[in-house]
Scaffold this motif. Structure first.
Motif, PDB file in Angstrom:
ATOM      1  N   LEU A 197     -64.987 -85.743  50.305  1.00  0.00           N
ATOM      2  CA  LEU A 197     -63.953 -84.849  50.833  1.00  0.00           C
ATOM      3  C   LEU A 197     -64.043 -84.615  52.331  1.00  0.00           C
ATOM      4  O   LEU A 197     -63.155 -84.016  52.924  1.00  0.00           O
ATOM      5  N   SER A 198     -65.129 -85.064  52.957  1.00  0.00           N
ATOM      6  CA  SER A 198     -65.294 -84.805  54.391  1.00  0.00           C
ATOM      7  C   SER A 198     -64.523 -85.838  55.224  1.00  0.00           C
ATOM      8  O   SER A 198     -64.320 -86.972  54.809  1.00  0.00           O
ATOM      9  N   ALA A 199     -64.120 -85.403  56.397  1.00  0.00           N
ATOM     10  CA  ALA A 199     -63.392 -86.297  57.302  1.00  0.00           C
ATOM     11  C   ALA A 199     -64.356 -87.341  57.855  1.00  0.00           C
ATOM     12  O   ALA A 199     -65.478 -87.030  58.208  1.00  0.00           O
ATOM     13  N   ARG A 200     -63.885 -88.557  57.910  1.00  0.00           N
ATOM     14  CA  ARG A 200     -64.709 -89.645  58.455  1.00  0.00           C
ATOM     15  C   ARG A 200     -64.581 -89.641  59.967  1.00  0.00           C
ATOM     16  O   ARG A 200     -63.527 -89.409  60.530  1.00  0.00           O
ATOM     17  N   SER A 201     -65.696 -89.972  60.619  1.00  0.00           N
ATOM     18  CA  SER A 201     -65.645 -90.020  62.084  1.00  0.00           C
ATOM     19  C   SER A 201     -65.545 -91.433  62.563  1.00  0.00           C
ATOM     20  O   SER A 201     -65.704 -92.373  61.878  1.00  0.00           O
TER      21      SER A 201
ATOM     22  N   GLU B 221     -67.878 -95.507  47.209  1.00  0.00           N
ATOM     23  CA  GLU B 221     -68.602 -96.758  47.445  1.00  0.00           C
ATOM     24  C   GLU B 221     -68.260 -97.449  48.757  1.00  0.00           C
ATOM     25  O   GLU B 221     -69.073 -98.183  49.296  1.00  0.00           O
ATOM     26  N   HIS B 222     -67.054 -97.277  49.223  1.00  0.00           N
ATOM     27  CA  HIS B 222     -66.566 -98.016  50.393  1.00  0.00           C
ATOM     28  C   HIS B 222     -66.208 -97.067  51.528  1.00  0.00           C
ATOM     29  O   HIS B 222     -65.834 -95.931  51.276  1.00  0.00           O
ATOM     30  N   PRO B 223     -66.268 -97.537  52.761  1.00  0.00           N
ATOM     31  CA  PRO B 223     -65.863 -96.695  53.899  1.00  0.00           C
ATOM     32  C   PRO B 223     -64.342 -96.688  54.060  1.00  0.00           C
ATOM     33  O   PRO B 223     -63.810 -96.952  55.127  1.00  0.00           O
ATOM     34  N   LEU B 224     -63.650 -96.436  52.959  1.00  0.00           N
ATOM     35  CA  LEU B 224     -62.194 -96.449  52.911  1.00  0.00           C
ATOM     36  C   LEU B 224     -61.717 -95.210  52.151  1.00  0.00           C
ATOM     37  O   LEU B 224     -62.471 -94.627  51.380  1.00  0.00           O
ATOM     38  N   THR B 225     -60.452 -94.868  52.352  1.00  0.00           N
ATOM     39  CA  THR B 225     -59.891 -93.739  51.613  1.00  0.00           C
ATOM     40  C   THR B 225     -59.328 -94.220  50.274  1.00  0.00           C
ATOM     41  O   THR B 225     -59.097 -95.421  50.074  1.00  0.00           O
ATOM     42  N   LEU B 226     -59.064 -93.270  49.393  1.00  0.00           N
ATOM     43  CA  LEU B 226     -58.465 -93.620  48.107  1.00  0.00           C
ATOM     44  C   LEU B 226     -57.081 -94.214  48.297  1.00  0.00           C
ATOM     45  O   LEU B 226     -56.658 -95.073  47.526  1.00  0.00           O
TER      46      LEU B 226
ATOM     47  N   PHE C 295     -49.917 -85.030  48.274  1.00  0.00           N
ATOM     48  CA  PHE C 295     -50.441 -86.356  48.613  1.00  0.00           C
ATOM     49  C   PHE C 295     -50.887 -86.405  50.069  1.00  0.00           C
ATOM     50  O   PHE C 295     -52.015 -86.795  50.365  1.00  0.00           O
ATOM     51  N   ASP C 296     -50.015 -86.016  50.989  1.00  0.00           N
ATOM     52  CA  ASP C 296     -50.308 -86.108  52.427  1.00  0.00           C
ATOM     53  C   ASP C 296     -51.485 -85.242  52.861  1.00  0.00           C
ATOM     54  O   ASP C 296     -52.382 -85.701  53.556  1.00  0.00           O
ATOM     55  N   ILE C 297     -51.457 -83.999  52.463  1.00  0.00           N
ATOM     56  CA  ILE C 297     -52.428 -83.052  52.996  1.00  0.00           C
ATOM     57  C   ILE C 297     -53.742 -83.078  52.227  1.00  0.00           C
ATOM     58  O   ILE C 297     -54.815 -82.927  52.806  1.00  0.00           O
ATOM     59  N   LEU C 298     -53.677 -83.294  50.919  1.00  0.00           N
ATOM     60  CA  LEU C 298     -54.885 -83.138  50.116  1.00  0.00           C
ATOM     61  C   LEU C 298     -55.521 -84.431  49.618  1.00  0.00           C
ATOM     62  O   LEU C 298     -56.735 -84.559  49.611  1.00  0.00           O
ATOM     63  N   ILE C 299     -54.731 -85.381  49.172  1.00  0.00           N
ATOM     64  CA  ILE C 299     -55.312 -86.480  48.404  1.00  0.00           C
ATOM     65  C   ILE C 299     -55.511 -87.777  49.192  1.00  0.00           C
ATOM     66  O   ILE C 299     -56.520 -88.448  49.031  1.00  0.00           O
ATOM     67  N   ARG C 300     -54.583 -88.140  50.027  1.00  0.00           N
ATOM     68  CA  ARG C 300     -54.616 -89.470  50.642  1.00  0.00           C
ATOM     69  C   ARG C 300     -55.877 -89.744  51.462  1.00  0.00           C
ATOM     70  O   ARG C 300     -56.309 -90.876  51.585  1.00  0.00           O
ATOM     71  N   SER C 301     -56.484 -88.717  51.998  1.00  0.00           N
ATOM     72  CA  SER C 301     -57.635 -88.917  52.887  1.00  0.00           C
ATOM     73  C   SER C 301     -58.988 -88.766  52.190  1.00  0.00           C
ATOM     74  O   SER C 301     -60.024 -88.829  52.853  1.00  0.00           O
TER      75      SER C 301
ATOM     76  N   MET D 263     -71.626 -94.103  56.079  1.00  0.00           N
ATOM     77  CA  MET D 263     -71.047 -94.701  54.890  1.00  0.00           C
ATOM     78  C   MET D 263     -71.537 -93.946  53.662  1.00  0.00           C
ATOM     79  O   MET D 263     -72.672 -93.544  53.569  1.00  0.00           O
ATOM     80  N   VAL D 264     -70.695 -93.791  52.689  1.00  0.00           N
ATOM     81  CA  VAL D 264     -71.010 -93.028  51.505  1.00  0.00           C
ATOM     82  C   VAL D 264     -71.616 -93.906  50.421  1.00  0.00           C
ATOM     83  O   VAL D 264     -72.245 -93.435  49.512  1.00  0.00           O
ATOM     84  N   GLY D 265     -71.438 -95.212  50.484  1.00  0.00           N
ATOM     85  CA  GLY D 265     -71.858 -96.134  49.432  1.00  0.00           C
ATOM     86  C   GLY D 265     -73.356 -96.138  49.190  1.00  0.00           C
ATOM     87  O   GLY D 265     -74.090 -95.314  49.713  1.00  0.00           O
ATOM     88  N   PRO D 266     -73.815 -97.084  48.356  1.00  0.00           N
ATOM     89  CA  PRO D 266     -75.218 -97.135  47.973  1.00  0.00           C
ATOM     90  C   PRO D 266     -76.154 -97.264  49.167  1.00  0.00           C
ATOM     91  O   PRO D 266     -75.845 -97.928  50.141  1.00  0.00           O
ATOM     92  N   GLY D 267     -77.289 -96.629  49.054  1.00  0.00           N
ATOM     93  CA  GLY D 267     -78.293 -96.692  50.111  1.00  0.00           C
ATOM     94  C   GLY D 267     -79.255 -97.846  49.869  1.00  0.00           C
ATOM     95  O   GLY D 267     -79.049 -98.668  48.983  1.00  0.00           O
ATOM     96  N   PRO D 268     -80.341 -97.911  50.632  1.00  0.00           N
ATOM     97  CA  PRO D 268     -81.312 -98.977  50.488  1.00  0.00           C
ATOM     98  C   PRO D 268     -81.885 -98.999  49.069  1.00  0.00           C
ATOM     99  O   PRO D 268     -82.190 -97.976  48.486  1.00  0.00           O
ATOM    100  N   GLY D 269     -81.990-100.197  48.497  1.00  0.00           N
ATOM    101  CA  GLY D 269     -82.565-100.353  47.172  1.00  0.00           C
ATOM    102  C   GLY D 269     -81.600-100.006  46.050  1.00  0.00           C
ATOM    103  O   GLY D 269     -81.946-100.092  44.884  1.00  0.00           O
ATOM    104  N   ALA D 270     -80.371 -99.634  46.371  1.00  0.00           N
ATOM    105  CA  ALA D 270     -79.398 -99.272  45.347  1.00  0.00           C
ATOM    106  C   ALA D 270     -78.772-100.530  44.758  1.00  0.00           C
ATOM    107  O   ALA D 270     -78.858-101.619  45.321  1.00  0.00           O
ATOM    108  N   ALA D 271     -78.135-100.367  43.631  1.00  0.00           N
ATOM    109  CA  ALA D 271     -77.455-101.479  42.978  1.00  0.00           C
ATOM    110  C   ALA D 271     -76.330-101.981  43.872  1.00  0.00           C
ATOM    111  O   ALA D 271     -75.777-101.234  44.676  1.00  0.00           O
ATOM    112  N   PRO D 272     -75.971-103.262  43.733  1.00  0.00           N
ATOM    113  CA  PRO D 272     -74.866-103.789  44.539  1.00  0.00           C
ATOM    114  C   PRO D 272     -73.548-103.119  44.164  1.00  0.00           C
ATOM    115  O   PRO D 272     -73.406-102.554  43.085  1.00  0.00           O
TER     116      PRO D 272
END
Length: 163
Positions: free
Chosen positions: A159-163, A57-62, A46-52, A1-10
């Motif tokens: 920008l990295s692909a999520r597994s 903060e969230h384990p979701l795409t834009l 959109f398809d190739i570059l941006i959507r993914s 997950m890319v979001g805040p780590g331990p001790g980070a703000a909510p």
């Protein structure tokens, strides 16, 4: 997950709305024909570059957060311009500049240098829209941001692909 780590703000937006991804674009016979010129268009960007691109903060795409939509991508291949509007999930999103930077970096890395890029916030959707847009439009500020190793690491995670 890319979001805040331990001790980070909510998280600023702990329960964002999640949208369904649009379907993949079918490849046409014209696009498969190597003899015909293949112009870059809105849907391709959109398809190739941006959507993914991943949200910082969230384990979701834009796309899943509806931060980017195909209707807000404008490409003019003949004039070598690409314009992308993005809409932060909340009006005071502190990640808006990082999201815009991630979109801009993806475009810079993926498109030929001939393209002039404009990445900006959808008008009226963010409290600091003018300041964020000014930062994203300033080539020196973008270059300086990418010299910051921590910031570059966060952008690369987006920008990295999520597994």
């Amino acid at each position: 997950m890319v979001g805040p780590g331990p001790g980070a703000a909510p998280l600023e937006n702990a329960n964002p709305l999640i949208y369904r991804r649009s379907g993949e674009r079918p490849v046409t016979a014209r696009e498969e024909d190597d003899e015909l010129p293949d112009a870059i268009d809105d849907r391709e960007i959109f398809d190739i570059l941006i959507r993914s691109i991943n949200d910082p903060e969230h384990p979701l795409t834009l796309e899943e957060l509806n931060v980017v939509e195909q209707v807000r991508v404008k490409v003019n291949d003949a004039e070598s311009t690409v314009s992308v509007e993005f809409t932060p999930t909340i009006p005071h999103c502190s990640m808006a500049t990082l999201i815009g930077l991630s979109i801009k970096v993806k475009l810079i890395r993926s498109l030929p240098e001939r393209f002039k890029l404009d990445v900006h916030i959808t008008p009226g959707t963010h409290a600091s829209e003018h300041a964020v847009n000014k930062q994203l439009a300033d080539k020196e500020r973008v270059a300086a941001a990418l010299e910051n190793s921590h910031l570059l690491e966060v952008v690369n995670q987006c920008l990295s692909a999520r597994s």
